[in-house]
Each structure stands twice: as C-alpha cells, then as structure tokens.
Design a protein around this motif. Sequence first.
Motif, short mmCIF file in Angstrom:
data_model
loop_
_atom_site.label_atom_id
_atom_site.label_comp_id
_atom_site.label_asym_id
_atom_site.label_seq_id
_atom_site.Cartn_x
_atom_site.Cartn_y
_atom_site.Cartn_z
N PRO A 191 7.27 -0.47 23.21
CA PRO A 191 7.02 0.78 23.93
C PRO A 191 5.68 0.79 24.64
O PRO A 191 4.75 0.07 24.26
N PHE A 192 5.57 1.61 25.67
CA PHE A 192 4.27 1.93 26.25
C PHE A 192 3.58 2.90 25.28
O PHE A 192 4.22 3.79 24.73
N VAL A 193 2.28 2.71 25.08
CA VAL A 193 1.53 3.55 24.15
C VAL A 193 0.44 4.30 24.91
O VAL A 193 -0.29 3.71 25.71
N GLN A 194 0.34 5.59 24.67
CA GLN A 194 -0.68 6.42 25.30
C GLN A 194 -1.46 7.15 24.22
O GLN A 194 -0.89 7.64 23.26
N GLU A 195 -2.78 7.23 24.40
CA GLU A 195 -3.63 7.89 23.41
C GLU A 195 -4.30 9.13 23.97
O GLU A 195 -5.11 9.76 23.29
N GLU A 196 -3.98 9.50 25.23
CA GLU A 196 -4.49 10.74 25.80
C GLU A 196 -3.37 11.78 25.75
O GLU A 196 -2.20 11.45 25.63
N PRO A 197 -3.71 13.07 25.88
CA PRO A 197 -2.68 14.12 25.88
C PRO A 197 -1.65 13.89 26.99
O PRO A 197 -1.96 13.37 28.06
N ILE A 198 -0.42 14.28 26.72
CA ILE A 198 0.68 14.12 27.67
C ILE A 198 0.63 15.29 28.65
O ILE A 198 0.91 16.43 28.28
N TYR A 200 1.46 16.38 33.00
CA TYR A 200 2.27 15.97 34.14
C TYR A 200 1.43 15.73 35.39
O TYR A 200 1.86 15.05 36.32
N VAL A 201 0.24 16.32 35.45
CA VAL A 201 -0.63 16.15 36.62
C VAL A 201 -1.99 15.68 36.13
O VAL A 201 -2.62 16.33 35.29
N GLY A 202 -2.46 14.55 36.68
CA GLY A 202 -3.76 14.03 36.31
C GLY A 202 -3.80 13.52 34.88
O GLY A 202 -2.78 13.15 34.30
N LYS A 203 -5.02 13.48 34.33
CA LYS A 203 -5.22 13.04 32.95
C LYS A 203 -6.21 13.96 32.26
O LYS A 203 -7.09 14.53 32.89
N VAL A 204 -6.04 14.10 30.96
CA VAL A 204 -7.01 14.82 30.14
C VAL A 204 -7.69 13.78 29.27
O VAL A 204 -7.05 13.11 28.46
N GLU A 205 -8.99 13.60 29.48
CA GLU A 205 -9.73 12.55 28.78
C GLU A 205 -10.14 13.03 27.39
O GLU A 205 -11.30 13.32 27.13
N GLN A 206 -9.17 13.13 26.52
CA GLN A 206 -9.43 13.50 25.13
C GLN A 206 -8.58 12.61 24.24
O GLN A 206 -7.54 12.10 24.66
N GLN A 207 -9.02 12.45 23.01
CA GLN A 207 -8.23 11.69 22.04
C GLN A 207 -7.05 12.54 21.58
O GLN A 207 -7.18 13.76 21.42
N ALA A 208 -5.90 11.94 21.42
CA ALA A 208 -4.72 12.64 20.93
C ALA A 208 -3.91 11.67 20.08
O ALA A 208 -4.18 10.47 20.05
N ALA A 209 -2.93 12.20 19.39
CA ALA A 209 -2.02 11.32 18.63
C ALA A 209 -1.36 10.35 19.60
O ALA A 209 -1.08 10.70 20.75
N LYS A 210 -1.12 9.15 19.15
CA LYS A 210 -0.48 8.15 20.01
C LYS A 210 0.94 8.61 20.34
O LYS A 210 1.66 9.14 19.49
N SER A 211 1.33 8.40 21.60
CA SER A 211 2.71 8.66 21.99
C SER A 211 3.35 7.34 22.40
O SER A 211 2.70 6.48 23.00
N TYR A 212 4.62 7.18 22.06
CA TYR A 212 5.35 5.93 22.27
C TYR A 212 6.52 6.18 23.21
O TYR A 212 7.41 6.98 22.91
N TRP A 213 6.50 5.49 24.35
CA TRP A 213 7.49 5.65 25.42
C TRP A 213 8.35 4.39 25.44
O TRP A 213 7.88 3.31 25.78
N PHE A 214 9.61 4.53 25.05
CA PHE A 214 10.50 3.38 24.90
C PHE A 214 11.33 3.17 26.16
O PHE A 214 11.87 4.12 26.73
N VAL A 215 11.44 1.92 26.57
CA VAL A 215 12.18 1.57 27.78
C VAL A 215 13.62 1.22 27.40
O VAL A 215 13.86 0.40 26.51
N HIS A 216 14.59 1.85 28.07
CA HIS A 216 16.00 1.56 27.85
C HIS A 216 16.64 1.17 29.18
O HIS A 216 16.51 1.89 30.17
N THR A 217 17.32 0.05 29.22
CA THR A 217 18.03 -0.36 30.44
C THR A 217 19.23 0.54 30.66
O THR A 217 19.70 1.23 29.74
N LEU A 218 19.76 0.53 31.88
CA LEU A 218 20.99 1.27 32.13
C LEU A 218 22.12 0.77 31.24
O LEU A 218 22.93 1.55 30.75
N GLY A 219 22.15 -0.54 31.01
CA GLY A 219 23.19 -1.10 30.13
C GLY A 219 23.10 -0.52 28.73
O GLY A 219 24.12 -0.19 28.11
N ALA A 220 21.87 -0.39 28.20
CA ALA A 220 21.69 0.16 26.86
C ALA A 220 22.10 1.63 26.81
O ALA A 220 22.71 2.09 25.84
N ILE A 221 21.81 2.35 27.89
CA ILE A 221 22.19 3.76 27.96
C ILE A 221 23.71 3.90 28.01
O ILE A 221 24.31 4.69 27.26
#
Length: 268
Positions: A191-198, A200-221
């Motif tokens: 997965p892609f890992v992000q440690e800043e707040p989620i 939709y516009v720009g970034k918030v430069e603060q520490q946050a819980a890690k978020s994990y973004w998993f990539v799924h192919t169309l075939g897997a879907i």
Amino acid sequence: MEVPNNKNAIESNRQAWNDSARHHQDSPDWQALLNEVTQADFSCLDDTLRGLLEQVGIDGKDVVQLGCNNGRESLSLFSLGARTVVGVDQSTGFLEQARELNNRSPHNAEFIETDIHHLPASLQNRFDVALITIGVLNWMPDIGEFFRHVASTLKPGGRLVIYETHPFLEMFDPEAKDPYRLDSSYFRETPFVQEEPIVYVGKVEQQAAKSYWFVHTLGAIFNGAIEAGLNIAHFKEYPHSNREELYDQYLNQSAQLPMCFTLVATKI
C-alpha cells in the motif's frame, strides 16, 4: 517497508479518518453544505452518478451507502426518490458530521458506525441498492473479502453501484517533477502510506495516524465482485476526474488516461 496485517491497517485508517474530520469541518465547503442540505431537493451528486442511479432506479427503494463519509451523498439519494437510506462508515468524526447534516435535512437517513468487516446483522439481505463512491475500494486491504460483505447487505436481485477512481491513476504521482512519468506499478502489492492528515485540497503538515491506500487492479475488482456472487451488468470508463483537484492536470490530453469508472452488479 513493513506492512501491517489487515486488522491493524483498518484500525490505523479509522484513526486517520477521525483525525481528518476536523480539517474538513474547517473548510468553507462545510459551511455551504450546512445551508444547502436544508433543501428538500438537495443533491451533491454529479451528472455521471445521478444518471446511473436514475438508470438503475432507486425511487421507492431501500439504499445503503458503504463508506458514506459525512453523509452528503447519502442524503442526496432522497432527491432521487429513495424510500430509506442507511449510511455506513467507521469514522466517528465523519458520522458526527453526517448526523449534523441529517438533523438539518427535511429527510431522515440512518447512520451506523462500523467497518465493512463487522456489519451488524440488521443490515443483512436488507437493501435493493448498495452504493460505493470515490475513495472506498482503496482503503480495503482484501478486495475479495470486501465484496463478500457488500453482497451480504443486498436482497437477492439487489444491485451494487460503484463510482470510483480508475486504478490506472495509481501509476502516476501528480506531485512529481514529471507527473506524466509512470511512477508505480499497476500491479503494486504494497500500500501507499501517508502520515499527514487526509485532506482533499493541499496538505496539512501535522503528524497523524498512518493511512494505508491499497491498489487493486480492474481484474481484482471484477473477480472480487464475481466471486462474491455478483453478476456484472454494467462497466464504463470515463475521461473525467472524480478525485482531488490535483488530478485535474490529467484532463483533456491528446493521449487521455481513463480517470474513473462506473460498475453495476446484481446479486444472484
């Protein structure tokens, strides 16, 4: 990179979304939403999703939105004639916003706090339509298990409607020096890992819980849906974006990427 087990990834994502909720509530969009939702015909659905839902038909139907965020899309379903609407999300923070919007709306949705892997028995075999919109599939570590839980909410003959980001976009980094250079494998397994707040516009430069973004192919879907007992009745790809504004740079290109898709599947 050490990847957590699925249970820990889901919990970390829940914490990250709870932290994110306050940042979304600070935006001018939230203040506008508080006013707009008071209208009986309120809808934040774009033409693509609205047209598809009209085609599927939700007038007089019982509808569940899985991954409902702040409930704005759930409440929009009443403008299409939904009889009942239930929104499900695992974020306490966003469901507090959903209930605030619900209190201002002339309609009355029900909002339930749970993750997709622990749905209450009251949601089983209950709905005519299940809705999934942008930013749900990629938070799911096991797409096959996810679809089994989704299918469990539908009555026999019930329909799943998905309007999601296209997995091709995961191959590009819109913030890279060359945003058109392939940056990641379509078949990426970690997965892609992000440690800043989620946000939709720009970034918030603060520490946050890690978020994990998993990539799924169309075939897997596709295979995940089929193996869960869902017959795919519609699939369409689009050249427009339903993601963050950062991705708008990929629009209107001579060599155009597919940017989102719709899928409809029927429970056998």
